[in-house]
Write a protein that holds these residues in place. Structure first.
Motif, PDB file in Angstrom:
ATOM      1  N   ALA A  71      64.866 -34.300  82.081  1.00  0.00           N
ATOM      2  CA  ALA A  71      65.290 -33.268  83.024  1.00  0.00           C
ATOM      3  C   ALA A  71      64.320 -33.190  84.204  1.00  0.00           C
ATOM      4  O   ALA A  71      63.138 -33.454  84.061  1.00  0.00           O
ATOM      5  CB  ALA A  71      65.339 -31.926  82.305  1.00  0.00           C
ATOM      6  N   ASN A  72      64.849 -32.788  85.351  1.00  0.00           N
ATOM      7  CA  ASN A  72      63.981 -32.679  86.539  1.00  0.00           C
ATOM      8  C   ASN A  72      64.581 -31.708  87.548  1.00  0.00           C
ATOM      9  O   ASN A  72      65.785 -31.413  87.523  1.00  0.00           O
ATOM     10  CB  ASN A  72      63.802 -34.056  87.197  1.00  0.00           C
ATOM     11  CG  ASN A  72      65.114 -34.613  87.729  1.00  0.00           C
ATOM     12  OD1 ASN A  72      66.011 -34.983  86.973  1.00  0.00           O
ATOM     13  ND2 ASN A  72      65.263 -34.653  89.039  1.00  0.00           N
ATOM     14  N   LEU A  73      63.725 -31.196  88.421  1.00  0.00           N
ATOM     15  CA  LEU A  73      64.195 -30.360  89.520  1.00  0.00           C
ATOM     16  C   LEU A  73      64.785 -31.253  90.623  1.00  0.00           C
ATOM     17  O   LEU A  73      64.208 -32.282  90.959  1.00  0.00           O
ATOM     18  CB  LEU A  73      63.048 -29.548  90.109  1.00  0.00           C
ATOM     19  CG  LEU A  73      62.512 -28.375  89.288  1.00  0.00           C
ATOM     20  CD1 LEU A  73      61.417 -27.671  90.079  1.00  0.00           C
ATOM     21  CD2 LEU A  73      63.605 -27.393  88.914  1.00  0.00           C
ATOM     22  N   LYS A  75      63.552 -26.066  83.014  1.00  0.00           N
ATOM     23  CA  LYS A  75      62.978 -26.659  84.229  1.00  0.00           C
ATOM     24  C   LYS A  75      63.081 -25.698  85.402  1.00  0.00           C
ATOM     25  O   LYS A  75      62.181 -25.633  86.257  1.00  0.00           O
ATOM     26  CB  LYS A  75      63.679 -27.982  84.546  1.00  0.00           C
ATOM     27  CG  LYS A  75      63.247 -29.139  83.664  1.00  0.00           C
ATOM     28  CD  LYS A  75      61.795 -29.497  83.921  1.00  0.00           C
ATOM     29  CE  LYS A  75      61.319 -30.659  83.094  1.00  0.00           C
ATOM     30  NZ  LYS A  75      59.887 -30.981  83.325  1.00  0.00           N
ATOM     31  N   CYS A  76      64.179 -24.936  85.463  1.00  0.00           N
ATOM     32  CA  CYS A  76      64.321 -23.962  86.549  1.00  0.00           C
ATOM     33  C   CYS A  76      63.284 -22.847  86.420  1.00  0.00           C
ATOM     34  O   CYS A  76      62.683 -22.422  87.410  1.00  0.00           O
ATOM     35  CB  CYS A  76      65.727 -23.372  86.538  1.00  0.00           C
ATOM     36  SG  CYS A  76      66.995 -24.430  87.260  1.00  0.00           S
ATOM     37  N   VAL A  77      63.086 -22.348  85.208  1.00  0.00           N
ATOM     38  CA  VAL A  77      62.082 -21.306  85.002  1.00  0.00           C
ATOM     39  C   VAL A  77      60.702 -21.821  85.396  1.00  0.00           C
ATOM     40  O   VAL A  77      59.946 -21.145  86.111  1.00  0.00           O
ATOM     41  CB  VAL A  77      62.098 -20.819  83.539  1.00  0.00           C
ATOM     42  CG1 VAL A  77      60.888 -19.928  83.254  1.00  0.00           C
ATOM     43  CG2 VAL A  77      63.384 -20.053  83.232  1.00  0.00           C
ATOM     44  N   PRO A 116      52.871 -25.322  85.956  1.00  0.00           N
ATOM     45  CA  PRO A 116      53.331 -26.101  84.803  1.00  0.00           C
ATOM     46  C   PRO A 116      53.374 -25.250  83.539  1.00  0.00           C
ATOM     47  O   PRO A 116      52.519 -24.383  83.334  1.00  0.00           O
ATOM     48  CB  PRO A 116      52.290 -27.217  84.672  1.00  0.00           C
ATOM     49  CG  PRO A 116      51.555 -27.234  85.968  1.00  0.00           C
ATOM     50  CD  PRO A 116      51.603 -25.840  86.499  1.00  0.00           C
ATOM     51  N   MET A 117      54.372 -25.504  82.706  1.00  0.00           N
ATOM     52  CA  MET A 117      54.476 -24.844  81.410  1.00  0.00           C
ATOM     53  C   MET A 117      53.735 -25.653  80.349  1.00  0.00           C
ATOM     54  O   MET A 117      53.582 -26.870  80.478  1.00  0.00           O
ATOM     55  CB  MET A 117      55.943 -24.712  81.001  1.00  0.00           C
ATOM     56  CG  MET A 117      56.734 -23.751  81.848  1.00  0.00           C
ATOM     57  SD  MET A 117      56.152 -22.059  81.622  1.00  0.00           S
ATOM     58  CE  MET A 117      57.422 -21.164  82.503  1.00  0.00           C
ATOM     59  N   GLU A 118      53.295 -24.990  79.285  1.00  0.00           N
ATOM     60  CA  GLU A 118      52.819 -25.678  78.091  1.00  0.00           C
ATOM     61  C   GLU A 118      54.054 -26.012  77.263  1.00  0.00           C
ATOM     62  O   GLU A 118      54.532 -25.188  76.475  1.00  0.00           O
ATOM     63  CB  GLU A 118      51.858 -24.792  77.302  1.00  0.00           C
ATOM     64  CG  GLU A 118      50.553 -24.490  77.993  1.00  0.00           C
ATOM     65  CD  GLU A 118      49.638 -23.674  77.103  1.00  0.00           C
ATOM     66  OE1 GLU A 118      49.349 -24.117  75.971  1.00  0.00           O
ATOM     67  OE2 GLU A 118      49.241 -22.582  77.536  1.00  0.00           O
ATOM     68  N   VAL A 123      65.876 -22.458  92.672  1.00  0.00           N
ATOM     69  CA  VAL A 123      65.621 -23.849  92.302  1.00  0.00           C
ATOM     70  C   VAL A 123      66.854 -24.384  91.567  1.00  0.00           C
ATOM     71  O   VAL A 123      67.611 -23.621  90.955  1.00  0.00           O
ATOM     72  CB  VAL A 123      64.377 -24.017  91.402  1.00  0.00           C
ATOM     73  CG1 VAL A 123      63.103 -23.683  92.136  1.00  0.00           C
ATOM     74  CG2 VAL A 123      64.503 -23.218  90.127  1.00  0.00           C
ATOM     75  N   THR A 124      67.021 -25.697  91.645  1.00  0.00           N
ATOM     76  CA  THR A 124      68.129 -26.360  90.959  1.00  0.00           C
ATOM     77  C   THR A 124      67.572 -27.514  90.136  1.00  0.00           C
ATOM     78  O   THR A 124      66.699 -28.253  90.599  1.00  0.00           O
ATOM     79  CB  THR A 124      69.154 -26.898  91.974  1.00  0.00           C
ATOM     80  OG1 THR A 124      69.651 -25.813  92.762  1.00  0.00           O
ATOM     81  CG2 THR A 124      70.334 -27.557  91.264  1.00  0.00           C
TER      82      THR A 124
END
Length: 326
Positions: free
Chosen positions: A321-323, A126-128, A135-137, A10-11
């Motif tokens: 930030a975004n993918l 964002k990559c992780v 989705p992350m918390e 992913v980028t």
């Protein structure tokens, strides 16, 4: 090629940041938890040409590259300390064999004046999240990312943000980037070496006035929220200017001098110019004087900065930030 050896990738793209309520003082060099309320905004160039871009991908070995140069993986702020916490989850959620998966990253900073570690931390985060496929918390995840940069939340959310003082601090967006569309921040670069942020964080807490600084940042955070609710952009940047003055008086009292004589002379000129056109100034821990000004007047500031042996760059407030791929 076996399933376990297929590459996943992913980028992401994130933006560097500038402080509004400047941060001085963190819990320790590893966790990097802020000791008080702070605030800031993400920035980019007028054509979105300033950013941090990171690719995280599976590979047969761990390796990290920044602007093409391989980086040491062993430091306390190594992104791999964060990345490898999620390696197992990434493997499972991509149907890969955990014991065979290694993760590597490539990151590049394009045109960044200051605040690149914020963008780098947000881009890694964002990559992780992208490779975890869930989705992350972010209120919790942000505090894990602080090991890379203590003010990462500014870059994660973009626009104007506040990081609230708490046992586990958390960042909230106060205004979108579009709220600042009628303003330009002229980043005036001076030829001086940036002071390490850890030197500021370590020294400022020794000041007898530090407790007062913590209380002042709480009050300024409350004021900033009200200004944001009223969409008072000029008021926001006036608060930033006042905070710059307070912050640098404090760190200079404990022996950390960021503002050089050349920068100070230019700041005095900005004060004079305020009588003819609205503008303010911000100086964080780097070698830049940031001058927020109405868009219609930004070229005047750039022309003036050139007279003071500065290299001016027009900036705008950036999104979060975004993918971009993956």
């Amino acid at each position: 090629m076996s399933k376990s050896m297929q590459e996943i990738s992913v980028t992401s793209r994130a933006y560097p940041t500038v402080g509004i309520i400047l941060l001085g003082g963190i819990s320790d060099k590893d966790r990097r938890i802020p000791r008080h309320t702070s605030a800031g905004f993400a920035y980019t160039g007028l054509d979105d040409e300033i950013f941090v871009e990171t690719r995280l991908f599976s590979s047969s070995m761990e390796a990290g590259y920044i602007n093409g140069d391989r980086v040491d993986l062993s430091g306390s702020r190594s992104p791999f300390k964060l990345i490898n916490r999620y390696r197992g989850l990434i493997a499972r959620n991509n149907s890969l064999e955990e014991d065979k998966v290694r993760l590597s990253f490539e990151s590049r900073n394009v045109g960044v004046l200051s605040g690149s570690s914020d963008g780098a931390a947000a881009a890694i985060g964002k990559c992780v999240e992208g490779l975890c496929r869930q989705p992350m918390e972010w209120n919790k995840f942000e505090n894990e990312l602080r090991m890379i940069s203590e003010s990462v939340g500014r870059s994660v959310y973009g626009g104007l943000t506040i990081t609230r003082e708490a046992e586990l601090p958390y960042t909230e967006k106060l205004l979108d980037a579009d709220s600042f569309r009628d303003y330009v921040i002229v980043g005036c670069r001076f030829n001086t070496q940036r002071k390490p942020s850890d030197r500021i964080h370590e020294n400022v807490v020794k000041s007898p006035e530090y407790g007062k600084r913590v209380e002042n940042t709480r009050k300024k955070g409350e004021k900033l929220q009200k200004l944001a609710e009223e969409n008072d952009v000029k008021g926001i940047f006036e608060l930033a200017m006042s905070d710059t003055d307070e912050y640098h008086r404090l760190i200079e009292s404990v022996g950390v001098h960021v503002i050089t004589p050349e920068m100070r002379t230019f700041i005095e000129r900005v004060k004079e110019m305020r009588s003819g056109a609205w503008m303010s100034y911000i100086v964080t821990g780097g070698s830049n004087v940031f001058v927020p000004v109405e868009k219609k007047n930004y070229k005047m500031v750039m022309e003036e900065a050139l007279k003071y042996d500065s290299d001016p760059v027009p900036l705008k407030v950036a999104k979060g930030a975004n993918l971009t791929r993956g």
